[in-house]
Design a protein around this motif. Structure first.
Motif, mmCIF file in Angstrom:
data_model
loop_
_atom_site.group_PDB
_atom_site.id
_atom_site.type_symbol
_atom_site.label_atom_id
_atom_site.label_comp_id
_atom_site.label_asym_id
_atom_site.label_seq_id
_atom_site.Cartn_x
_atom_site.Cartn_y
_atom_site.Cartn_z
ATOM 1 N N ILE A 70 33.648 -26.022 -2.627
ATOM 2 C CA ILE A 70 33.550 -24.742 -1.932
ATOM 3 C C ILE A 70 32.670 -24.909 -0.698
ATOM 4 C CG2 ILE A 70 32.887 -22.311 -2.116
ATOM 5 C CD1 ILE A 70 35.246 -23.078 -3.892
ATOM 6 N N ALA A 71 33.198 -24.531 0.454
ATOM 7 C CA ALA A 71 32.449 -24.648 1.702
ATOM 8 C C ALA A 71 31.838 -23.304 2.106
ATOM 9 C CB ALA A 71 33.355 -25.153 2.817
ATOM 10 N N GLU A 72 32.630 -22.255 2.026
ATOM 11 C CA GLU A 72 32.164 -20.902 2.342
ATOM 12 C C GLU A 72 32.865 -19.935 1.397
ATOM 13 O OE1 GLU A 72 33.026 -20.167 6.416
ATOM 14 O OE2 GLU A 72 31.453 -21.495 7.193
ATOM 15 N N GLY A 73 32.163 -18.856 1.036
ATOM 16 C CA GLY A 73 32.749 -17.869 0.153
ATOM 17 C C GLY A 73 32.301 -18.048 -1.294
ATOM 18 N N VAL A 74 32.878 -17.218 -2.168
ATOM 19 C CA VAL A 74 32.538 -17.224 -3.593
ATOM 20 C C VAL A 74 33.825 -17.128 -4.395
ATOM 21 C CG1 VAL A 74 31.258 -16.066 -5.445
ATOM 22 C CG2 VAL A 74 30.341 -16.054 -3.121
ATOM 23 N N ALA A 75 33.891 -17.862 -5.496
ATOM 24 C CA ALA A 75 35.061 -17.804 -6.377
ATOM 25 C C ALA A 75 34.589 -17.651 -7.813
ATOM 26 C CB ALA A 75 35.919 -19.055 -6.223
ATOM 27 N N LYS A 76 35.425 -17.065 -8.642
ATOM 28 C CA LYS A 76 35.107 -16.946 -10.060
ATOM 29 C C LYS A 76 35.936 -17.955 -10.845
ATOM 30 C CE LYS A 76 38.367 -13.064 -10.630
ATOM 31 N NZ LYS A 76 38.529 -11.673 -11.109
ATOM 32 N N VAL A 77 35.315 -18.506 -11.879
ATOM 33 C CA VAL A 77 35.984 -19.454 -12.763
ATOM 34 C C VAL A 77 36.335 -18.714 -14.046
ATOM 35 C CG1 VAL A 77 35.796 -21.679 -13.942
ATOM 36 C CG2 VAL A 77 34.609 -21.314 -11.763
ATOM 37 N N GLU A 78 37.620 -18.686 -14.388
ATOM 38 C CA GLU A 78 38.092 -17.913 -15.532
ATOM 39 C C GLU A 78 38.703 -18.822 -16.595
ATOM 40 O OE1 GLU A 78 39.562 -13.756 -13.391
ATOM 41 O OE2 GLU A 78 41.035 -15.246 -13.995
ATOM 42 N N LYS A 79 38.577 -18.371 -17.848
ATOM 43 C CA LYS A 79 39.288 -19.003 -18.949
ATOM 44 C C LYS A 79 40.013 -17.922 -19.738
ATOM 45 C CE LYS A 79 37.867 -22.460 -21.366
ATOM 46 N NZ LYS A 79 38.786 -23.497 -20.882
ATOM 47 N N ILE A 80 41.132 -18.312 -20.351
ATOM 48 C CA ILE A 80 41.917 -17.374 -21.144
ATOM 49 C C ILE A 80 41.390 -17.336 -22.572
ATOM 50 C CG2 ILE A 80 44.233 -16.775 -21.961
ATOM 51 C CD1 ILE A 80 43.806 -16.529 -18.943
ATOM 52 N N ALA A 81 41.050 -16.142 -23.033
ATOM 53 C CA ALA A 81 40.557 -15.950 -24.396
ATOM 54 C C ALA A 81 41.728 -15.970 -25.382
ATOM 55 C CB ALA A 81 39.814 -14.617 -24.489
ATOM 56 N N PRO A 82 41.444 -16.112 -26.679
ATOM 57 C CA PRO A 82 42.507 -16.120 -27.687
ATOM 58 C C PRO A 82 43.416 -14.893 -27.633
ATOM 59 C CG PRO A 82 40.478 -16.923 -28.659
ATOM 60 C CD PRO A 82 40.121 -16.417 -27.301
ATOM 61 N N ASP A 83 42.877 -13.744 -27.179
ATOM 62 C CA ASP A 83 43.708 -12.542 -27.112
ATOM 63 C C ASP A 83 44.546 -12.483 -25.836
ATOM 64 O OD1 ASP A 83 41.858 -11.968 -25.152
ATOM 65 O OD2 ASP A 83 41.075 -10.148 -26.104
ATOM 66 N N GLY A 84 44.452 -13.534 -25.013
ATOM 67 C CA GLY A 84 45.278 -13.608 -23.812
ATOM 68 C C GLY A 84 44.655 -13.020 -22.565
ATOM 69 N N THR A 85 43.435 -12.483 -22.655
ATOM 70 C CA THR A 85 42.780 -11.917 -21.474
ATOM 71 C C THR A 85 41.934 -12.983 -20.781
ATOM 72 O OG1 THR A 85 40.909 -11.166 -22.828
ATOM 73 C CG2 THR A 85 42.720 -9.612 -22.464
ATOM 74 N N ALA A 86 41.790 -12.822 -19.475
ATOM 75 C CA ALA A 86 41.002 -13.771 -18.682
ATOM 76 C C ALA A 86 39.560 -13.298 -18.588
ATOM 77 C CB ALA A 86 41.603 -13.908 -17.287
ATOM 78 N N HIS A 87 38.607 -14.204 -18.850
ATOM 79 C CA HIS A 87 37.192 -13.882 -18.768
ATOM 80 C C HIS A 87 36.488 -14.862 -17.839
ATOM 81 C CE1 HIS A 87 37.592 -10.907 -21.821
ATOM 82 N NE2 HIS A 87 37.787 -11.757 -22.819
#
Length: 249
Positions: A70-87
């Motif tokens: 990452i050079a500039e800006g912000v990003a979120k790192v997500e993983k998929i939970a067992p119920d299928g939602t991204a956290h």
């Protein structure tokens, strides 16, 4: 894979200045021991790209083919939970490496990275990474250290669940403070679009437990919060809580 039909974006080709590219590369621990000439040579082996807000740099489960700094800006790192939602499990800011490569033992991405605003990153493709490892022994040593550290953290992770919710939540706040916190007259402001569900996932807890803990801290004047923002009023107390040391009145 995420529930919704999201797609990865290759990003638009972006011409960062040579000064910006070298500054970002110097912030990456893998490249810390490179001489200026080597860093300039390394810069010639990578490309730069830009993404709009809400675009996926890579997607969990896809074949791993590149690393991004990452050079500039912000990003979120997500993983998929067992119920299928991204956290959200992490936040990536300037100088952070995101992604994995087959050379590191990861044939597919273990998470997704989504931009929170306009973001620029430097891309290291898998085939070029092999060349980099052969060309720069110091980079190889740092990479091996990181792989060993990853294994150690995996072994240690079985004990993380024994820590109390306040300790784990304090750890999350410390990480967010260090990466995106902005000091003002009242404390350290964390101004990111994170929900209680996001923060709970990062702390390995439930939204209800996180809300109860935050309510107690708010009443004690340790934190303040509003819609998608948190201000740490007493960073010293948060650091103490993270260590597991019992506070005294």
């Amino acid at each position: 894979m995420p529930q919704s039909p999201v797609t990865r974006s290759a990003g638009e080709p972006h011409q960062c200045s040579i000064e910006t590219r070298l500054r970002v590369l110097r912030e990456v621990r893998w490249f810390a021991d490179l001489e200026d000439e080597e860093l300039i040579e390394l810069n010639g082996r990578i490309t730069s790209h830009a993404w709009a807000a809400g675009q996926y740099i890579h997607i969990e489960g896809d074949a791993a083919d590149s690393l991004h700094v990452i050079a500039e800006g912000v990003a979120k790192v997500e993983k998929i939970a067992p119920d299928g939602t991204a956290h959200i499990v992490d936040i990536a800011v300037a100088g952070d490496l995101v992604g994995v490569l087959p050379q590191l033992g990861d044939p597919v991405y273990a998470d997704s990275v989504v931009t929170l605003g306009v973001t620029c990153a430097l891309r290291i493709d898998a085939n070029r990474f092999s060349t980099i490892l052969r060309r720069y022994p110091s980079v190889t040593l740092h990479v091996l250290d990181d792989v060993a550290g990853k294994l150690a953290r995996t072994r240690h992770s079985v004990t993380v669940g024994t820590r109390q919710v306040p300790e784990r939540l304090a750890d999350v706040l410390l990480m967010l403070m260090s990466k995106v916190g902005r000091r003002d007259r009242e404390g350290i402001l964390i101004d990111l679009p994170l929900t209680r569900v996001d923060i709970a996932a990062m702390a390995g807890s439930t939204p209800e437990s996180v809300s109860r803990t935050m309510s107690v801290w708010k009443a004690e004047g340790i934190v303040d919060s509003g819609r998608q923002w948190t201000r740490v009023l007493r960073p010293d107390i948060i650091r103490t809580i993270a260590t597991g040391i019992t506070r005294t009145a």
